[in-house]
Design an enzyme around this catalytic site. Structure first.
Site, PDB file in Angstrom:
ATOM      1  N   THR A 146      -2.524  -4.216   1.221  1.00  0.00           N
ATOM      2  CA  THR A 146      -3.205  -2.953   0.936  1.00  0.00           C
ATOM      3  C   THR A 146      -3.609  -2.857  -0.529  1.00  0.00           C
ATOM      4  O   THR A 146      -2.942  -3.437  -1.404  1.00  0.00           O
ATOM      5  CB  THR A 146      -2.261  -1.786   1.305  1.00  0.00           C
ATOM      6  OG1 THR A 146      -2.788  -0.569   0.773  1.00  0.00           O
ATOM      7  CG2 THR A 146      -0.859  -1.969   0.731  1.00  0.00           C
ATOM      8  N   ASP A 147      -4.654  -2.074  -0.788  1.00  0.00           N
ATOM      9  CA  ASP A 147      -5.045  -1.826  -2.186  1.00  0.00           C
ATOM     10  C   ASP A 147      -3.951  -1.091  -2.955  1.00  0.00           C
ATOM     11  O   ASP A 147      -3.956  -1.080  -4.194  1.00  0.00           O
ATOM     12  CB  ASP A 147      -6.373  -1.048  -2.251  1.00  0.00           C
ATOM     13  CG  ASP A 147      -6.359   0.316  -1.569  1.00  0.00           C
ATOM     14  OD1 ASP A 147      -5.310   0.739  -1.055  1.00  0.00           O
ATOM     15  OD2 ASP A 147      -7.432   0.961  -1.548  1.00  0.00           O
ATOM     16  N   GLU A 148      -3.019  -0.457  -2.227  1.00  0.00           N
ATOM     17  CA  GLU A 148      -1.987   0.319  -2.927  1.00  0.00           C
ATOM     18  C   GLU A 148      -1.060  -0.552  -3.768  1.00  0.00           C
ATOM     19  O   GLU A 148      -0.338  -0.048  -4.618  1.00  0.00           O
ATOM     20  CB  GLU A 148      -1.158   1.126  -1.915  1.00  0.00           C
ATOM     21  CG  GLU A 148      -2.029   2.068  -1.115  1.00  0.00           C
ATOM     22  CD  GLU A 148      -1.314   3.296  -0.591  1.00  0.00           C
ATOM     23  OE1 GLU A 148      -0.145   3.503  -0.936  1.00  0.00           O
ATOM     24  OE2 GLU A 148      -1.947   4.041   0.160  1.00  0.00           O
ATOM     25  N   TYR A 170       6.504   2.623  -0.046  1.00  0.00           N
ATOM     26  CA  TYR A 170       5.602   1.882   0.857  1.00  0.00           C
ATOM     27  C   TYR A 170       4.896   0.764   0.112  1.00  0.00           C
ATOM     28  O   TYR A 170       4.944  -0.403   0.522  1.00  0.00           O
ATOM     29  CB  TYR A 170       4.575   2.844   1.482  1.00  0.00           C
ATOM     30  CG  TYR A 170       3.379   2.124   2.092  1.00  0.00           C
ATOM     31  CD1 TYR A 170       3.509   1.380   3.252  1.00  0.00           C
ATOM     32  CD2 TYR A 170       2.113   2.183   1.482  1.00  0.00           C
ATOM     33  CE1 TYR A 170       2.414   0.699   3.801  1.00  0.00           C
ATOM     34  CE2 TYR A 170       1.026   1.514   2.022  1.00  0.00           C
ATOM     35  CZ  TYR A 170       1.183   0.769   3.177  1.00  0.00           C
ATOM     36  OH  TYR A 170       0.100   0.105   3.709  1.00  0.00           O
ATOM     37  N   LYS A 174       5.151  -3.324   0.502  1.00  0.00           N
ATOM     38  CA  LYS A 174       3.992  -4.164   0.848  1.00  0.00           C
ATOM     39  C   LYS A 174       3.771  -5.242  -0.224  1.00  0.00           C
ATOM     40  O   LYS A 174       3.431  -6.389   0.094  1.00  0.00           O
ATOM     41  CB  LYS A 174       2.737  -3.303   1.000  1.00  0.00           C
ATOM     42  CG  LYS A 174       2.716  -2.388   2.207  1.00  0.00           C
ATOM     43  CD  LYS A 174       2.723  -3.100   3.544  1.00  0.00           C
ATOM     44  CE  LYS A 174       1.453  -3.847   3.832  1.00  0.00           C
ATOM     45  NZ  LYS A 174       1.476  -4.450   5.211  1.00  0.00           N
TER      46      LYS A 174
HETATM   47  P1  NAD Z   1       0.057   1.786  12.087  1.00  0.00           P
HETATM   48  O1  NAD Z   1       1.206   2.515  11.512  1.00  0.00           O
HETATM   49  O2  NAD Z   1      -0.994   2.528  12.846  1.00  0.00           O
HETATM   50  O3  NAD Z   1       0.564   0.609  13.052  1.00  0.00           O
HETATM   51  C1  NAD Z   1       1.648  -0.194  12.748  1.00  0.00           C
HETATM   52  C2  NAD Z   1       2.052  -0.906  14.025  1.00  0.00           C
HETATM   53  O4  NAD Z   1       3.133  -1.799  13.713  1.00  0.00           O
HETATM   54  C3  NAD Z   1       2.552   0.029  15.124  1.00  0.00           C
HETATM   55  O5  NAD Z   1       2.005  -0.356  16.375  1.00  0.00           O
HETATM   56  C4  NAD Z   1       4.062  -0.169  15.102  1.00  0.00           C
HETATM   57  O6  NAD Z   1       4.676   0.058  16.360  1.00  0.00           O
HETATM   58  C5  NAD Z   1       4.161  -1.627  14.689  1.00  0.00           C
HETATM   59  N1  NAD Z   1       5.432  -1.968  14.046  1.00  0.00           N
HETATM   60  C6  NAD Z   1       6.093  -1.278  13.084  1.00  0.00           C
HETATM   61  N2  NAD Z   1       7.231  -1.913  12.748  1.00  0.00           N
HETATM   62  C7  NAD Z   1       7.278  -3.043  13.496  1.00  0.00           C
HETATM   63  C8  NAD Z   1       8.187  -4.115  13.591  1.00  0.00           C
HETATM   64  N3  NAD Z   1       9.303  -4.153  12.848  1.00  0.00           N
HETATM   65  N4  NAD Z   1       7.928  -5.113  14.455  1.00  0.00           N
HETATM   66  C9  NAD Z   1       6.800  -5.081  15.240  1.00  0.00           C
HETATM   67  N5  NAD Z   1       5.915  -4.087  15.193  1.00  0.00           N
HETATM   68  C10 NAD Z   1       6.142  -3.071  14.325  1.00  0.00           C
HETATM   69  O7  NAD Z   1      -0.585   0.995  10.853  1.00  0.00           O
HETATM   70  P2  NAD Z   1      -2.102   0.675  10.515  1.00  0.00           P
HETATM   71  O8  NAD Z   1      -2.685   1.821   9.793  1.00  0.00           O
HETATM   72  O9  NAD Z   1      -2.758   0.131  11.713  1.00  0.00           O
HETATM   73  O10 NAD Z   1      -1.876  -0.494   9.439  1.00  0.00           O
HETATM   74  C11 NAD Z   1      -1.763  -1.837   9.877  1.00  0.00           C
HETATM   75  C12 NAD Z   1      -1.526  -2.705   8.657  1.00  0.00           C
HETATM   76  O11 NAD Z   1      -2.597  -2.531   7.732  1.00  0.00           O
HETATM   77  C13 NAD Z   1      -0.244  -2.362   7.900  1.00  0.00           C
HETATM   78  O12 NAD Z   1       0.333  -3.570   7.467  1.00  0.00           O
HETATM   79  C14 NAD Z   1      -0.733  -1.554   6.705  1.00  0.00           C
HETATM   80  O13 NAD Z   1       0.139  -1.729   5.611  1.00  0.00           O
HETATM   81  C15 NAD Z   1      -2.076  -2.198   6.453  1.00  0.00           C
HETATM   82  N6  NAD Z   1      -3.110  -1.338   5.850  1.00  0.00           N
HETATM   83  C16 NAD Z   1      -3.405  -0.134   6.398  1.00  0.00           C
HETATM   84  C17 NAD Z   1      -4.441   0.623   5.841  1.00  0.00           C
HETATM   85  C18 NAD Z   1      -4.797   1.971   6.401  1.00  0.00           C
HETATM   86  O14 NAD Z   1      -5.534   2.733   5.729  1.00  0.00           O
HETATM   87  N7  NAD Z   1      -4.367   2.349   7.590  1.00  0.00           N
HETATM   88  C19 NAD Z   1      -5.151   0.154   4.723  1.00  0.00           C
HETATM   89  C20 NAD Z   1      -4.788  -1.092   4.182  1.00  0.00           C
HETATM   90  C21 NAD Z   1      -3.780  -1.837   4.763  1.00  0.00           C
HETATM   91  O1  DAU Z   2      -5.142   2.648   0.548  1.00  0.00           O
HETATM   92  C1  DAU Z   2      -4.660   2.008   1.695  1.00  0.00           C
HETATM   93  C2  DAU Z   2      -3.577   2.854   2.306  1.00  0.00           C
HETATM   94  O2  DAU Z   2      -4.225   3.999   2.851  1.00  0.00           O
HETATM   95  C3  DAU Z   2      -2.785   2.132   3.382  1.00  0.00           C
HETATM   96  O3  DAU Z   2      -2.107   1.047   2.793  1.00  0.00           O
HETATM   97  C4  DAU Z   2      -1.791   3.096   4.043  1.00  0.00           C
HETATM   98  O4  DAU Z   2      -1.144   2.438   5.115  1.00  0.00           O
HETATM   99  C5  DAU Z   2      -2.555   4.282   4.566  1.00  0.00           C
HETATM  100  O5  DAU Z   2      -1.668   5.228   5.114  1.00  0.00           O
HETATM  101  C6  DAU Z   2      -3.372   4.935   3.461  1.00  0.00           C
HETATM  102  O6  DAU Z   2      -2.511   5.528   2.463  1.00  0.00           O
HETATM  103  P1  DAU Z   2      -2.869   6.932   1.760  1.00  0.00           P
HETATM  104  O7  DAU Z   2      -1.634   7.526   1.245  1.00  0.00           O
HETATM  105  O8  DAU Z   2      -4.012   6.789   0.810  1.00  0.00           O
HETATM  106  O9  DAU Z   2      -3.444   7.722   3.058  1.00  0.00           O
HETATM  107  P2  DAU Z   2      -3.150   9.186   3.614  1.00  0.00           P
HETATM  108  O10 DAU Z   2      -4.068   9.405   4.759  1.00  0.00           O
HETATM  109  O11 DAU Z   2      -1.713   9.463   3.803  1.00  0.00           O
HETATM  110  O12 DAU Z   2      -3.655  10.087   2.393  1.00  0.00           O
HETATM  111  C7  DAU Z   2      -4.988   9.998   1.905  1.00  0.00           C
HETATM  112  C8  DAU Z   2      -5.110  10.975   0.745  1.00  0.00           C
HETATM  113  O13 DAU Z   2      -4.995  12.310   1.247  1.00  0.00           O
HETATM  114  C9  DAU Z   2      -4.012  10.821  -0.302  1.00  0.00           C
HETATM  115  O14 DAU Z   2      -4.564  11.103  -1.583  1.00  0.00           O
HETATM  116  C10 DAU Z   2      -3.008  11.903   0.078  1.00  0.00           C
HETATM  117  C11 DAU Z   2      -3.890  13.006   0.654  1.00  0.00           C
HETATM  118  N1  DAU Z   2      -3.267  13.832   1.705  1.00  0.00           N
HETATM  119  C12 DAU Z   2      -2.705  13.197   2.771  1.00  0.00           C
HETATM  120  C13 DAU Z   2      -2.094  13.912   3.774  1.00  0.00           C
HETATM  121  C14 DAU Z   2      -1.454  13.221   4.952  1.00  0.00           C
HETATM  122  C15 DAU Z   2      -3.299  15.216   1.631  1.00  0.00           C
HETATM  123  O15 DAU Z   2      -3.865  15.798   0.672  1.00  0.00           O
HETATM  124  N2  DAU Z   2      -2.696  15.937   2.617  1.00  0.00           N
HETATM  125  C16 DAU Z   2      -2.082  15.344   3.685  1.00  0.00           C
HETATM  126  O16 DAU Z   2      -1.537  16.072   4.542  1.00  0.00           O
END
Ligand code: NAD
Ligand code: DAU
Length: 364
Positions: A146-148, A170, A174
């Site tokens: 992730t970019d985080e 988190y 990562k």
């Molecule tokens: P998500 O939370 O929707 O899905 C995660 C999945 O992993 C779920 O199906 C969960 O059941 C499974 N899981 C959790 N723990 C597990 C374990 N120990 N063994 C097997 N399965 C397990 O997540 P997402 O948003 O789809 O993100 C997927 C990946 O992409 C993650 O690695 C996250 O860090 C990365 N990522 C997400 C974002 C985003 O904005 N959503 C951005 C950048 C990177």
């Molecule tokens: O940047 C990549 C990441 O993006 C992934 O690695 C993470 O898995 C994914 O969850 C996401 O993280 P963020 O923390 O950026 O996403 P989130 O949707 O939780 O929040 C987006 C922005 O909105 C952040 O600045 C926090 C804010 N926010 C979020 C929630 C849930 C609010 O203001 N109110 C809220 O209730």
């Protein structure tokens, strides 16, 4: 859809394939109908949802090429035999929500660090089998990061060789996971690549995250809890573009390399919320300014030239992706209403109860 009929990795293990981005990857990859097979390994935490795979499971040709295994990536006994059967593993499995990592960090270390370690050890064992001539080619591992991991960046864009400065449990977990991947590339010669994706949105996104939480709350005329001043900036990437970029790096990326996956759609949270409300025809008065996320990263932004040089281009502009997403949540209320039931209220009260009680009007 446009990739070759004979895939480089015809047998894939996709961990976390029942989650948001992983399920999109599985749906899109199987929809190519190129004969390749996928084993999904998913623990089915609160974020895993078999309904995310319904489209492939109801299509006989695709269902025949999918196997679903419920299990934990941190369980070596489950992982090892699965790795023995595949050409590559794409690791989406993670605890993924920053706010939950602030409430309860431990699960993040178990999955996002130890789980990666277990996958790497299984890949190392398969590499040893290759050296003994027991298999033709060692598996490739793609770690979805992730970019985080870069931490907050006030101006400019992070490049892949920038220093990692994660600031939440988190993102620290990562970062640890992907550093382990790099260490196994350097030390044991594992074939591994890492992607760092930006904030992803689209259908099947769990309603704990900003965009789906605010869409679904707004549909029900519930308050929208905006953290702090709402001027934090994120770079919004449509889910099929993220999944496609991961597939592209899997197929074409160079071993030992990291690839940023940005979107070039930077918006403040306020801008995103305003666009959502506009599309839903709901008033700004639903938005409440609530206590900020502790350690809240102000901005993420990445340079995407390395991925572009590899030949990848995103396809979905933000306006189009947001319109599709809003419409999907309007039409698929059974999907998100079943998630927003059961344990949901306990989570919501823990995360937002005191915040909303002490909230103010957000002001436009
Ligand atoms: P998500 O939370 O929707 O899905 C995660 C999945 O992993 C779920 O199906 C969960 O059941 C499974 N899981 C959790 N723990 C597990 C374990 N120990 N063994 C097997 N399965 C397990 O997540 P997402 O948003 O789809 O993100 C997927 C990946 O992409 C993650 O690695 C996250 O860090 C990365 N990522 C997400 C974002 C985003 O904005 N959503 C951005 C950048 C990177
Ligand atoms: O940047 C990549 C990441 O993006 C992934 O690695 C993470 O898995 C994914 O969850 C996401 O993280 P963020 O923390 O950026 O996403 P989130 O949707 O939780 O929040 C987006 C922005 O909105 C952040 O600045 C926090 C804010 N926010 C979020 C929630 C849930 C609010 O203001 N109110 C809220 O209730």
């Amino acid at each position: 859809m446009s990739d070759p009929v004979s895939p480089r990795f015809p047998r894939l293990l996709v961990t976390g394939g029942a989650g948001f981005i992983g399920s999109c990857f599985v749906r899109d990859r199987l929809a190519r109908r190129d004969g390749s097979t996928i084993v999904v390994l998913d623990k089915m935490t609160y974020a895993g949802n078999r309904a995310n795979l319904a489209a492939v499971e109801s299509d006989p040709e695709q269902a025949a090429r999918l196997r679903f295994v419920q299990g934990d990536i941190a369980d070596a006994g489950t992982v090892a035999p699965l790795l023995a059967e595949v050409d590559a593993v794409v690791n989406f499995a993670a605890e993924s929500h920053v706010d939950r990592s602030i409430l309860d960090p431990e699960a993040f270390l178990r999955t996002d660090v130890m789980g990666v370690h277990v996958l790497l050890e299984a890949c190392r064992a398969e590499r040893a089998r290759t050296e003994k001539g027991e298999r033709a080619r060692a598996p490739r591992l793609l770690q979805v990061s992730t970019d985080e991991v870069y931490g907050s960046i006030e101006t400019g864009e992070n490049r892949e060789d920038d220093r990692l400065e994660p600031r939440s449990p988190y993102s620290a977990a990562k970062a640890a996971g992907e550093l382990l991947v790099n260490s196994y590339f350097v030390t044991y010669g594992l074939d591994a690549v890492v992607t760092r994706g930006s904030n992803t949105y689209g259908p099947f996104h769990h309603p704990e995250k900003l965009i789906p939480l605010f869409i679904t709350n707004a549909i029900d005329d519930l308050e929208l809890p905006l953290y702090g001043d709402g001027l934090q900036r994120r770079d919004w990437l449509y889910v099929s573009d993220h999944a496609g970029a991961i597939g592209h790096v899997l197929d074409h990326g160079h071993g030992g390399e990291v690839y940023n996956v940005p979107a070039a759609n930077e918006r403040t949270n306020r801008q995103v919320v305003a666009e959502l409300l506009n599309r839903l025809d709901k008033p700004w008065s639903l938005v409440r300014r609530v206590a900020d996320r502790p350690g809240h990263d102000r901005r993420y932004a990445m340079d995407g030239s390395k991925l572009a040089a590899l030949g990848w281009t995103n396809k979905v502009p933000f306006e189009q992706g947001l319109a599709t997403t809003v419409e999907w949540y309007q039409k698929n209320q059974d999907w998100w209403r079943s998630i927003k039931s059961g344990d949901w209220d306990a989570y919501y009260n823990r995360q937002y109860g005191a915040r909303l009680a002490g909230s103010q009007e957000a002001g436009r």
